[in-house]
Design a protein around this motif. Structure first.
Motif, PDB file in Angstrom:
ATOM      1  N   LEU A 119       0.862  -1.183   0.000  1.00  0.00           N
ATOM      2  CA  LEU A 119       0.000   0.000   0.000  1.00  0.00           C
ATOM      3  C   LEU A 119       0.891   1.223   0.000  1.00  0.00           C
ATOM      4  O   LEU A 119       1.787   1.345   0.843  1.00  0.00           O
ATOM      5  N   HIS A 120       0.675   2.111  -0.952  1.00  0.00           N
ATOM      6  CA  HIS A 120       1.301   3.435  -0.935  1.00  0.00           C
ATOM      7  C   HIS A 120       0.303   4.394  -0.292  1.00  0.00           C
ATOM      8  O   HIS A 120      -0.740   4.710  -0.882  1.00  0.00           O
ATOM      9  N   LEU A 121       0.614   4.841   0.906  1.00  0.00           N
ATOM     10  CA  LEU A 121      -0.251   5.755   1.655  1.00  0.00           C
ATOM     11  C   LEU A 121       0.466   7.084   1.762  1.00  0.00           C
ATOM     12  O   LEU A 121       1.565   7.157   2.324  1.00  0.00           O
ATOM     13  N   THR A 122      -0.119   8.137   1.205  1.00  0.00           N
ATOM     14  CA  THR A 122       0.569   9.423   1.140  1.00  0.00           C
ATOM     15  C   THR A 122      -0.209  10.516   1.852  1.00  0.00           C
ATOM     16  O   THR A 122      -1.437  10.532   1.866  1.00  0.00           O
ATOM     17  N   TYR A 123       0.558  11.450   2.437  1.00  0.00           N
ATOM     18  CA  TYR A 123      -0.003  12.636   3.088  1.00  0.00           C
ATOM     19  C   TYR A 123       0.619  13.874   2.450  1.00  0.00           C
ATOM     20  O   TYR A 123       1.766  13.855   2.001  1.00  0.00           O
ATOM     21  N   THR A 124      -0.167  14.960   2.420  1.00  0.00           N
ATOM     22  CA  THR A 124       0.297  16.213   1.835  1.00  0.00           C
ATOM     23  C   THR A 124      -0.077  17.380   2.729  1.00  0.00           C
ATOM     24  O   THR A 124      -0.865  17.237   3.668  1.00  0.00           O
ATOM     25  N   ARG A 125       0.511  18.544   2.452  1.00  0.00           N
ATOM     26  CA  ARG A 125       0.149  19.749   3.197  1.00  0.00           C
ATOM     27  C   ARG A 125      -1.308  20.096   2.932  1.00  0.00           C
ATOM     28  O   ARG A 125      -1.831  19.853   1.850  1.00  0.00           O
ATOM     29  N   ARG A 126      -1.944  20.730   3.900  1.00  0.00           N
ATOM     30  CA  ARG A 126      -3.366  21.028   3.764  1.00  0.00           C
ATOM     31  C   ARG A 126      -3.640  22.100   2.715  1.00  0.00           C
ATOM     32  O   ARG A 126      -4.779  22.221   2.240  1.00  0.00           O
ATOM     33  N   ASP A 127      -2.627  22.872   2.319  1.00  0.00           N
ATOM     34  CA  ASP A 127      -2.835  23.890   1.294  1.00  0.00           C
ATOM     35  C   ASP A 127      -2.705  23.326  -0.116  1.00  0.00           C
ATOM     36  O   ASP A 127      -2.958  24.042  -1.090  1.00  0.00           O
ATOM     37  N   LEU A 128      -2.337  22.061  -0.241  1.00  0.00           N
ATOM     38  CA  LEU A 128      -2.123  21.456  -1.550  1.00  0.00           C
ATOM     39  C   LEU A 128      -3.258  20.485  -1.881  1.00  0.00           C
ATOM     40  O   LEU A 128      -3.936  19.978  -0.998  1.00  0.00           O
ATOM     41  N   PRO A 129      -3.478  20.198  -3.169  1.00  0.00           N
ATOM     42  CA  PRO A 129      -4.577  19.289  -3.545  1.00  0.00           C
ATOM     43  C   PRO A 129      -4.265  17.842  -3.201  1.00  0.00           C
ATOM     44  O   PRO A 129      -3.102  17.429  -3.170  1.00  0.00           O
ATOM     45  N   GLN A 130      -5.310  17.068  -2.949  1.00  0.00           N
ATOM     46  CA  GLN A 130      -5.163  15.632  -2.765  1.00  0.00           C
ATOM     47  C   GLN A 130      -4.981  14.953  -4.120  1.00  0.00           C
ATOM     48  O   GLN A 130      -5.455  15.440  -5.143  1.00  0.00           O
ATOM     49  N   GLN A 131      -4.306  13.818  -4.106  1.00  0.00           N
ATOM     50  CA  GLN A 131      -4.218  13.014  -5.316  1.00  0.00           C
ATOM     51  C   GLN A 131      -5.596  12.494  -5.706  1.00  0.00           C
ATOM     52  O   GLN A 131      -6.002  12.542  -6.865  1.00  0.00           O
ATOM     53  N   LEU A 132      -6.329  11.983  -4.716  1.00  0.00           N
ATOM     54  CA  LEU A 132      -7.714  11.569  -4.893  1.00  0.00           C
ATOM     55  C   LEU A 132      -8.556  12.475  -4.013  1.00  0.00           C
ATOM     56  O   LEU A 132      -8.412  12.440  -2.786  1.00  0.00           O
ATOM     57  N   LEU A 133      -9.398  13.290  -4.624  1.00  0.00           N
ATOM     58  CA  LEU A 133     -10.218  14.211  -3.859  1.00  0.00           C
ATOM     59  C   LEU A 133     -11.277  13.403  -3.107  1.00  0.00           C
ATOM     60  O   LEU A 133     -12.267  12.961  -3.678  1.00  0.00           O
ATOM     61  N   GLN A 134     -11.050  13.210  -1.817  1.00  0.00           N
ATOM     62  CA  GLN A 134     -11.872  12.299  -1.033  1.00  0.00           C
ATOM     63  C   GLN A 134     -13.353  12.681  -1.046  1.00  0.00           C
ATOM     64  O   GLN A 134     -14.220  11.816  -1.052  1.00  0.00           O
ATOM     65  N   ARG A 135     -13.659  13.966  -1.065  1.00  0.00           N
ATOM     66  CA  ARG A 135     -15.058  14.397  -1.011  1.00  0.00           C
ATOM     67  C   ARG A 135     -15.829  13.991  -2.265  1.00  0.00           C
ATOM     68  O   ARG A 135     -17.040  13.833  -2.220  1.00  0.00           O
ATOM     69  N   GLU A 136     -15.133  13.822  -3.370  1.00  0.00           N
ATOM     70  CA  GLU A 136     -15.819  13.453  -4.608  1.00  0.00           C
ATOM     71  C   GLU A 136     -16.215  11.986  -4.622  1.00  0.00           C
ATOM     72  O   GLU A 136     -17.073  11.587  -5.411  1.00  0.00           O
ATOM     73  N   TYR A 137     -15.582  11.174  -3.775  1.00  0.00           N
ATOM     74  CA  TYR A 137     -15.858   9.738  -3.760  1.00  0.00           C
ATOM     75  C   TYR A 137     -16.494   9.284  -2.445  1.00  0.00           C
ATOM     76  O   TYR A 137     -16.772   8.102  -2.270  1.00  0.00           O
ATOM     77  N   LEU A 138     -16.738  10.209  -1.550  1.00  0.00           N
ATOM     78  CA  LEU A 138     -17.161   9.875  -0.198  1.00  0.00           C
ATOM     79  C   LEU A 138     -18.465   9.095  -0.158  1.00  0.00           C
ATOM     80  O   LEU A 138     -19.464   9.482  -0.760  1.00  0.00           O
ATOM     81  N   THR A 139     -18.455   7.979   0.561  1.00  0.00           N
ATOM     82  CA  THR A 139     -19.651   7.176   0.775  1.00  0.00           C
ATOM     83  C   THR A 139     -20.134   7.373   2.210  1.00  0.00           C
ATOM     84  O   THR A 139     -19.357   7.730   3.108  1.00  0.00           O
ATOM     85  N   GLN A 140     -21.384   7.099   2.424  1.00  0.00           N
ATOM     86  CA  GLN A 140     -21.956   7.205   3.762  1.00  0.00           C
ATOM     87  C   GLN A 140     -21.254   6.246   4.721  1.00  0.00           C
ATOM     88  O   GLN A 140     -20.980   6.588   5.878  1.00  0.00           O
ATOM     89  N   ASP A 141     -20.951   5.039   4.246  1.00  0.00           N
ATOM     90  CA  ASP A 141     -20.303   4.057   5.110  1.00  0.00           C
ATOM     91  C   ASP A 141     -18.952   4.564   5.602  1.00  0.00           C
ATOM     92  O   ASP A 141     -18.627   4.443   6.792  1.00  0.00           O
ATOM     93  N   LEU A 142     -18.150   5.119   4.692  1.00  0.00           N
ATOM     94  CA  LEU A 142     -16.844   5.640   5.101  1.00  0.00           C
ATOM     95  C   LEU A 142     -17.008   6.764   6.110  1.00  0.00           C
ATOM     96  O   LEU A 142     -16.357   6.774   7.158  1.00  0.00           O
TER      97      LEU A 142
END
Length: 295
Positions: free
Chosen positions: A232-255
């Motif tokens: 697993l490649h798990l990456t973190y970035t600064r909060r002022d920079l964009p995510q690689q995968l924009l989590q809000r665009e894929y967010l499910t209720q379960d998550l």
């Protein structure tokens, strides 16, 4: 909420990141932590990788990147809860805070180079504007032993302080590379696929976490033995920079519902849009079937 508060709520004080690890990250650009996950946890995560890949096939990783010869899966946390434990790797969280300050989840991708495949040109994941302009920290979580002959990651220790090379176009944004000095010109390889003087092939037993400054020169190598090398490649970035995968665009209720407030903050999935509550209610009433409950 802010980063230090979120980390404290997850039991991360900074003491989990030793002075020796700090020096190695500063000087070499990486460090390795072994025995983070048990053999049983590694087996479960590896088997889930295989199950997800069987389901997605050649499309695996499509949300971010499809790599011929190295099966991938992306958007993990919306597909399964098996990898949730990886969101609480304390040395990784502490190192991310140290290197990046206020940070958030950047991406999470599974990768498994096939026999005779997996080689990558030497590259860095992100650009930088000045020598210690750090954008991303990458953790490689090993589900299988990473050996010298099954496609270990190659790195050039100390190269995180050098100029960026071969930055993926998708990560460049509005960055423009500066003209190279004669020293930088001499340091830049003419053949990015070739071995680089001083490069190290990182090996680690299953259950390890290899923590790497993503500004380091690195690349995948060929899996010569054909043995599995699922990570697993798990990456973190600064909060002022964009995510690689924009989590809000894929967010499910379960998550959303299985994450606590600290996890939601670090994943950057709250506060939710104003219409989220209404869409959530509609989904509970049976409206919508794609799993995304607020977009």
């Amino acid at each position: 909420m802010y980063t230090k508060q979120a980390l404290r709520e997850l039991g991360v004080t900074g003491a989990e990141f030793s002075e020796e690890q700090r020096r190695s990250l500063d000087d070499n650009g990486y460090f390795v932590v072994t025995d983070v996950f048990s053999p049983e946890e590694c087996r479960e995560m590896a088997e889930e990788f295989d199950a997800l890949h069987r389901k997605e096939g050649e499309r695996g990783g499509y949300e971010v990147h499809v790599e011929p010869g190295a099966p991938r899966v992306s958007n993990l946390f919306n597909k399964t809860a098996v990898y949730d434990r990886c969101l609480e790797i304390k040395p990784l969280l502490a190192a991310s805070h140290y290197l990046l300050g206020e940070f958030k989840l950047h991406g999470a991708n599974l990768r498994d180079p096939l026999a005779g495949k997996g080689h990558q040109d030497l590259h860095v994941d992100v650009p930088k504007i000045f020598p210690d302009d750090w954008w991303v920290l990458n953790a490689i979580v090993t589900f299988d032993d990473m050996k010298a002959d099954n496609g270990p990651t190659r790195i050039v220790p100390g190269s995180h302080r050098w100029h960026p090379i071969n930055v993926p176009h998708v990560n460049q944004g509005d960055w423009e590379p500066a003209p190279l000095t004669p020293e930088e010109e001499a340091r830049t390889p003419k053949d990015l696929a070739a071995p680089y003087p001083g490069e190290v092939h990182v090996t680690a037993p299953k259950g390890s976490v290899i923590i790497v400054n993503s500004s380091m020169w690195h690349g995948g190598t060929v899996n010569r033995s054909g043995e599995r090398r699922r990570v697993l490649h798990l990456t973190y970035t600064r909060r002022d920079l964009p995510q690689q995968l924009l989590q809000r665009e894929y967010l499910t209720q379960d998550l959303y519902e299985r994450m606590n407030p600290a996890h939601r903050f670090l994943m950057d999935i709250e506060p939710l849009p104003e219409n989220a509550a209404a869409q959530r209610s509609a989904r509970k009433a049976g409206a919508g079937t794609d799993g995304h409950w607020w977009r």
